[in-house]
Design a protein around this motif. Structure first.
Motif, PDB file in Angstrom:
ATOM      1  N   ALA A 102       0.828  -1.199   0.000  1.00 56.92           N
ATOM      2  CA  ALA A 102       0.000   0.000   0.000  1.00 56.92           C
ATOM      3  C   ALA A 102       0.868   1.258   0.000  1.00 56.92           C
ATOM      4  N   VAL A 103       1.940   1.248   0.797  1.00 59.37           N
ATOM      5  CA  VAL A 103       2.844   2.404   0.850  1.00 59.37           C
ATOM      6  C   VAL A 103       3.517   2.617  -0.503  1.00 59.37           C
ATOM      7  N   ASP A 104       3.986   1.523  -1.113  1.00 56.27           N
ATOM      8  CA  ASP A 104       4.653   1.624  -2.410  1.00 56.27           C
ATOM      9  C   ASP A 104       3.700   2.167  -3.465  1.00 56.27           C
ATOM     10  N   GLU A 105       2.465   1.693  -3.447  1.00 59.55           N
ATOM     11  CA  GLU A 105       1.461   2.161  -4.405  1.00 59.55           C
ATOM     12  C   GLU A 105       1.160   3.637  -4.192  1.00 59.55           C
ATOM     13  N   ARG A 106       1.053   4.024  -2.917  1.00 59.30           N
ATOM     14  CA  ARG A 106       0.748   5.420  -2.602  1.00 59.30           C
ATOM     15  C   ARG A 106       1.880   6.346  -3.034  1.00 59.30           C
ATOM     16  N   GLU A 107       3.116   5.925  -2.802  1.00 59.98           N
ATOM     17  CA  GLU A 107       4.255   6.772  -3.143  1.00 59.98           C
ATOM     18  C   GLU A 107       4.409   6.943  -4.649  1.00 59.98           C
ATOM     19  N   ARG A 108       3.902   5.993  -5.413  1.00 61.15           N
ATOM     20  CA  ARG A 108       4.008   6.080  -6.871  1.00 61.15           C
ATOM     21  C   ARG A 108       2.845   6.851  -7.494  1.00 61.15           C
ATOM     22  N   ALA A 109       1.883   7.246  -6.684  1.00 61.71           N
ATOM     23  CA  ALA A 109       0.712   7.954  -7.196  1.00 61.71           C
ATOM     24  C   ALA A 109       1.117   9.288  -7.816  1.00 61.71           C
ATOM     25  N   ASP A 110       0.293   9.762  -8.746  1.00 61.31           N
ATOM     26  CA  ASP A 110       0.614  10.996  -9.476  1.00 61.31           C
ATOM     27  C   ASP A 110       0.782  12.202  -8.563  1.00 61.31           C
ATOM     28  N   ASP A 111      -0.069  12.323  -7.542  1.00 57.58           N
ATOM     29  CA  ASP A 111       0.035  13.507  -6.689  1.00 57.58           C
ATOM     30  C   ASP A 111       1.316  13.484  -5.862  1.00 57.58           C
ATOM     31  N   ARG A 112       1.797  12.285  -5.486  1.00 56.88           N
ATOM     32  CA  ARG A 112       3.059  12.201  -4.751  1.00 56.88           C
ATOM     33  C   ARG A 112       4.231  12.569  -5.653  1.00 56.88           C
ATOM     34  N   GLN A 113       4.140  12.205  -6.932  1.00 63.25           N
ATOM     35  CA  GLN A 113       5.200  12.572  -7.864  1.00 63.25           C
ATOM     36  C   GLN A 113       5.244  14.091  -8.046  1.00 63.25           C
ATOM     37  N   LEU A 114       4.078  14.719  -8.066  1.00 63.59           N
ATOM     38  CA  LEU A 114       4.027  16.179  -8.142  1.00 63.59           C
ATOM     39  C   LEU A 114       4.635  16.807  -6.902  1.00 63.59           C
ATOM     40  N   LEU A 115       4.319  16.231  -5.736  1.00 60.65           N
ATOM     41  CA  LEU A 115       4.851  16.738  -4.471  1.00 60.65           C
ATOM     42  C   LEU A 115       6.379  16.749  -4.501  1.00 60.65           C
ATOM     43  N   HIS A 116       6.965  15.622  -4.901  1.00 60.22           N
ATOM     44  CA  HIS A 116       8.427  15.525  -4.942  1.00 60.22           C
ATOM     45  C   HIS A 116       9.008  16.452  -6.009  1.00 60.22           C
ATOM     46  N   ALA A 117       8.318  16.550  -7.150  1.00 60.65           N
ATOM     47  CA  ALA A 117       8.835  17.356  -8.254  1.00 60.65           C
ATOM     48  C   ALA A 117       8.882  18.840  -7.894  1.00 60.65           C
ATOM     49  N   VAL A 118       7.824  19.359  -7.269  1.00 62.50           N
ATOM     50  CA  VAL A 118       7.806  20.793  -6.953  1.00 62.50           C
ATOM     51  C   VAL A 118       8.806  21.113  -5.848  1.00 62.50           C
ATOM     52  N   ARG A 119       8.989  20.198  -4.909  1.00 63.71           N
ATOM     53  CA  ARG A 119       9.999  20.430  -3.871  1.00 63.71           C
ATOM     54  C   ARG A 119      11.399  20.384  -4.465  1.00 63.71           C
ATOM     55  N   ALA A 120      11.617  19.445  -5.387  1.00 63.56           N
ATOM     56  CA  ALA A 120      12.923  19.358  -6.035  1.00 63.56           C
ATOM     57  C   ALA A 120      13.190  20.592  -6.883  1.00 63.56           C
ATOM     58  N   MET A 121      12.161  21.094  -7.572  1.00 63.09           N
ATOM     59  CA  MET A 121      12.308  22.299  -8.388  1.00 63.09           C
ATOM     60  C   MET A 121      12.704  23.489  -7.520  1.00 63.09           C
ATOM     61  N   ASP A 122      12.025  23.632  -6.391  1.00 61.46           N
ATOM     62  CA  ASP A 122      12.343  24.739  -5.487  1.00 61.46           C
ATOM     63  C   ASP A 122      13.751  24.603  -4.914  1.00 61.46           C
TER      64      ASP A 122
END
Length: 297
Positions: free
Chosen positions: A73-93
């Protein structure tokens, strides 16, 4: 209950038991997706079916299966689109912040070696194109190249966000813009968390320091947080920004809930927000007309 009914109930309990996994379904999958109409004596059923030799072994296998289910469940949740956006915007900043910090260091250092050295990220791009002469210049040019690389990475991450946000949160991205939508998701900790927040909380996301200062009695209550970057707030006259922030936050909250719970795109949300903002901004014209009228009398 008749004997036949009892036998049927027992057979149903056996078939719905989490340990009655098929050849292609693990016990962890069974725990995540299975269900039962009523409680049953699962340890006894497990022993009777040969799944476990005794109750202790049953609970040992149950622990292994629940850990497997939780990890999946954790692995599935972390791969979700909104989690990818979360990581991407933090990485961009992060990339943008580090690039700007290093650019200051490069400008200070390069100024001692190159009389015509520029400043900022743009200056680093120019320095990165130079042919170094000596160890010191080599290091400065190398550092400037890293700044240029980080700046390009920030741009690439922004492009990724702009392409993925409309998929993960179509209504939120349409109303807020892809990058602001990703920031709101990041600040909330995910799309589900954002969807569960009241509009008043969404309105001040990103202004936590000012909010806590206000709660301690050291400042006024913030009218907006990161949504200030939206044209409907930033481009509205100061005295109407509170109303604009509330209107925008209200629609963004609805958009986040639709995105999380149904996922279908609702273009009418944009039309409703546009109409509300026209009403708010019309106040400026009404006020000016009232002032002119009063002055002419």
């Amino acid at each position: 209950m008749t004997t036949d009914d009892a036998a049927d109930a027992d057979a149903t309990a056996h078939s719905s038991a989490w340990f009655a996994a098929g050849d292609t379904e693990s016990t962890g999958d069974r725990i995540r997706s299975g269900s039962a109409d009523a409680p049953a004596d699962w340890p006894t059923l497990a022993v009777e079916s040969g799944f476990a030799v005794d109750e202790a072994e049953y609970y040992g296998k149950l622990r292994e299966a629940t850990v497997e289910a939780a990890r999946a469940a954790v692995d599935e949740r972390e791969r979700a689109d909104d989690r990818q956006l979360l990581h991407a915007v933090r990485a961009m900043d992060d990339a943008e912040r580090v690039a700007n910090e290093l650019a200051e260091r490069v400008a200070e250092w390069a100024g001692t070696l190159f009389p015509d050295a520029g400043t900022g990220v743009e200056g680093c791009r120019d320095i990165a194109e130079r042919d170094p002469d000596g160890p010191a210049e080599e290091r400065v040019v190398s550092l400037a190249s890293r700044v240029a690389d980080l700046d390009r990475e920030s741009d690439d991450l922004e492009a990724f966000i702009e392409s993925r946000a409309p998929v993960a949160a179509p209504n939120l991205a349409a109303l807020a813009g892809p990058v602001l939508a990703a920031r709101l998701i990041s600040l909330a900790g995910g799309l589900e968390a954002l969807a569960k927040k009241p509009s008043g909380t969404l309105q001040v996301l990103g202004a936590e320091d000012a909010l806590f200062a206000h709660l301690r009695g050291h400042g006024s209550s913030p009218k907006h947080g990161v949504i200030y970057t939206h044209e409907y707030v930033r481009g509205t006259r100061p005295e109407d920004r509170g109303s604009a922030s509330r209107a925008l936050a209200g629609k963004l909250t609805i958009a986040a809930r639709i995105d999380h719970y149904s996922g279908d795109y609702r273009p009418e949300l944009e039309a409703e927000l546009d109409e509300r903002m026209r009403t708010i901004r019309a106040r400026a014209g009404d006020t000016a007309a009232g002032g002119d009228g009063g002055g002419s009398e």
